[in-house]
Design a protein around this motif. Structure first.
Motif, PDB file in Angstrom:
ATOM      1  N   GLN A 112       0.820  -1.211   0.000  1.00 44.09           N
ATOM      2  CA  GLN A 112       0.000   0.000   0.000  1.00 44.09           C
ATOM      3  C   GLN A 112       0.853   1.261   0.000  1.00 44.09           C
ATOM      4  N   PHE A 113       1.987   1.232   0.699  1.00 42.98           N
ATOM      5  CA  PHE A 113       2.916   2.360   0.635  1.00 42.98           C
ATOM      6  C   PHE A 113       3.404   2.568  -0.794  1.00 42.98           C
ATOM      7  N   CYS A 114       3.691   1.450  -1.473  1.00 42.15           N
ATOM      8  CA  CYS A 114       4.207   1.548  -2.835  1.00 42.15           C
ATOM      9  C   CYS A 114       3.124   2.005  -3.814  1.00 42.15           C
ATOM     10  N   GLU A 115       1.880   1.646  -3.545  1.00 44.02           N
ATOM     11  CA  GLU A 115       0.787   2.123  -4.387  1.00 44.02           C
ATOM     12  C   GLU A 115       0.579   3.626  -4.209  1.00 44.02           C
ATOM     13  N   ALA A 116       0.780   4.106  -2.990  1.00 42.11           N
ATOM     14  CA  ALA A 116       0.582   5.529  -2.708  1.00 42.11           C
ATOM     15  C   ALA A 116       1.749   6.377  -3.180  1.00 42.11           C
ATOM     16  N   ARG A 117       2.956   5.822  -3.122  1.00 40.95           N
ATOM     17  CA  ARG A 117       4.161   6.550  -3.519  1.00 40.95           C
ATOM     18  C   ARG A 117       4.989   5.657  -4.429  1.00 40.95           C
ATOM     19  N   LYS A 118       5.023   5.970  -5.701  1.00 42.01           N
ATOM     20  CA  LYS A 118       5.692   5.099  -6.663  1.00 42.01           C
ATOM     21  C   LYS A 118       7.191   4.997  -6.426  1.00 42.01           C
ATOM     22  N   GLU A 119       7.756   5.959  -5.690  1.00 39.63           N
ATOM     23  CA  GLU A 119       9.194   5.905  -5.417  1.00 39.63           C
ATOM     24  C   GLU A 119       9.514   5.142  -4.143  1.00 39.63           C
ATOM     25  N   ALA A 120       8.482   4.641  -3.442  1.00 37.93           N
ATOM     26  CA  ALA A 120       8.695   3.973  -2.156  1.00 37.93           C
ATOM     27  C   ALA A 120       9.458   2.660  -2.325  1.00 37.93           C
ATOM     28  N   VAL A 121      10.361   2.409  -1.400  1.00 38.85           N
ATOM     29  CA  VAL A 121      11.074   1.142  -1.297  1.00 38.85           C
ATOM     30  C   VAL A 121      11.001   0.735   0.173  1.00 38.85           C
ATOM     31  N   VAL A 158      10.170  -4.505  -0.763  1.00 32.79           N
ATOM     32  CA  VAL A 158       8.988  -4.334  -1.594  1.00 32.79           C
ATOM     33  C   VAL A 158       9.052  -2.972  -2.269  1.00 32.79           C
ATOM     34  N   SER A 159       8.843  -2.950  -3.581  1.00 31.17           N
ATOM     35  CA  SER A 159       8.941  -1.699  -4.324  1.00 31.17           C
ATOM     36  C   SER A 159       8.033  -1.730  -5.537  1.00 31.17           C
ATOM     37  N   ALA A 160       7.572  -0.557  -5.963  1.00 36.58           N
ATOM     38  CA  ALA A 160       6.788  -0.441  -7.185  1.00 36.58           C
ATOM     39  C   ALA A 160       7.692  -0.278  -8.412  1.00 36.58           C
ATOM     40  N   ARG A 161       8.961  -0.130  -8.183  1.00 37.62           N
ATOM     41  CA  ARG A 161       9.883   0.026  -9.307  1.00 37.62           C
ATOM     42  C   ARG A 161      10.048  -1.294 -10.057  1.00 37.62           C
ATOM     43  N   GLU A 162      10.359  -1.201 -11.336  1.00 43.42           N
ATOM     44  CA  GLU A 162      10.596  -2.386 -12.142  1.00 43.42           C
ATOM     45  C   GLU A 162      11.851  -3.093 -11.636  1.00 43.42           C
ATOM     46  N   PRO A 163      11.762  -4.398 -11.311  1.00 43.93           N
ATOM     47  CA  PRO A 163      12.939  -5.086 -10.779  1.00 43.93           C
ATOM     48  C   PRO A 163      14.021  -5.261 -11.830  1.00 43.93           C
ATOM     49  N   SER A 164      15.233  -5.350 -11.347  1.00 50.66           N
ATOM     50  CA  SER A 164      16.353  -5.591 -12.240  1.00 50.66           C
ATOM     51  C   SER A 164      16.220  -6.966 -12.877  1.00 50.66           C
ATOM     52  N   ARG A 165      16.585  -7.076 -14.146  1.00 50.12           N
ATOM     53  CA  ARG A 165      16.429  -8.337 -14.865  1.00 50.12           C
ATOM     54  C   ARG A 165      17.352  -9.432 -14.332  1.00 50.12           C
TER      55      ARG A 165
END
Length: 257
Positions: A112-121, A158-165
């Motif tokens: 939910q933190f990541c949904e609210a703030r796309k930069e959240a990690v 947990v993060s909304a960022r695209e994970p490293s390949r």
């Protein structure tokens, strides 16, 4: 974290007297061990998770810590920020006394933190030191708890960022929750004078086995899925009895788990 289980005369907590009788430590004595050990273990697993994630310590924006086997303030959430040298602006949250399922609300909070703030990690740490509350008596509840519950610590990023390949990652699609009120009296945990006293009856597997299939059907409804469409299940066991009842009382393909 204590030498009690490898010491012929007992260790620093469950001491053995001249008659061979182990002591029954107070809750304060048990919690003092938790205070030290929880800090060391939390920082250790968090450091390993961070190193494997590909994120830098400067990326962490939130810390979510979950435990039900001890209380201390400043707690592990504080030392995670300080000992890992995270930013002082990191937001800290503690989920306490929810039991072993606390990992799910912790992960849900992180999502939910990541949904609210796309930069959240978000750094999530779950830790339980159940053996600190070992009860040395012949009550069925105590013997069952002593045999089922052990010590452990784990961490996730947990993060909304695209994970490293080049890094393994799971995608979190959603969460669901439901209550089974008839199990309220069958499993409980109270703070006693000599550790935490658990009530855990043999009816818990029966309740779960009877309730699981209709419960899962309701929980999967928002995703328009049936139990048969799920290819893999990971079931929190809580003992052999629960696994057996889950398999007998459900339509799940348990042989694939």
């Amino acid at each position: 974290m204590v030498d009690d289980f490898n010491h012929p005369r007992g260790g620093s907590l469950f001491k053995i007297d001249e008659q061979g009788t182990p002591s029954n430590p107070t809750t304060a004595e048990r919690n003092a061990v938790f205070s030290r050990a929880s800090r060391e273990l939390s920082v250790s697993v968090a450091r390993r998770a961070l190193a494997a994630s590909g994120f830098a310590r400067e990326d962490i924006t939130h810390v979510v810590y979950a435990s039900c086997t001890g209380f201390v303030n400043p707690g592990p959430d504080f030392y995670l920020v300080r000992d890992l040298n995270l930013k002082s602006s990191v937001e800290r949250y503690t989920i306490g006394f929810m039991g072993c399922y606390a990992a799910f609300p912790a992960l849900r909070m992180a999502a939910q933190f990541c949904e609210a703030r796309k930069e959240a990690v978000v750094l999530v740490v779950c830790l339980e030191l159940c053996t600190l509350h070992m009860q040395l008596d012949d009550r069925p509840d105590a013997m069952l708890a002593n045999s089922l519950f052990a010590d452990g610590a784990a961490a996730a990023i947990v993060s909304a960022r695209e994970p490293s390949r080049d890094r393994p990652a799971y995608r979190v699609e959603g969460f669901a929750s439901a209550l089974v009120p008839k199990g309220e009296a069958e499993m409980a945990w109270d703070v006693g004078d000599h550790g935490f006293d658990i009530k855990l009856t043999s009816y818990v597997p029966e309740i779960l086995g009877a309730e699981l299939q209709p419960l899962m059907q309701r929980l999967l409804l928002p995703w328009k899925k049936s139990c048969q469409e799920i290819e893999e299940w990971a079931v929190h066991p809580g003992g052999r009895g629960i696994l057996d009842k889950v398999e007998l009382g459900s339509a799940f393909p348990m042989n694939r788990c």
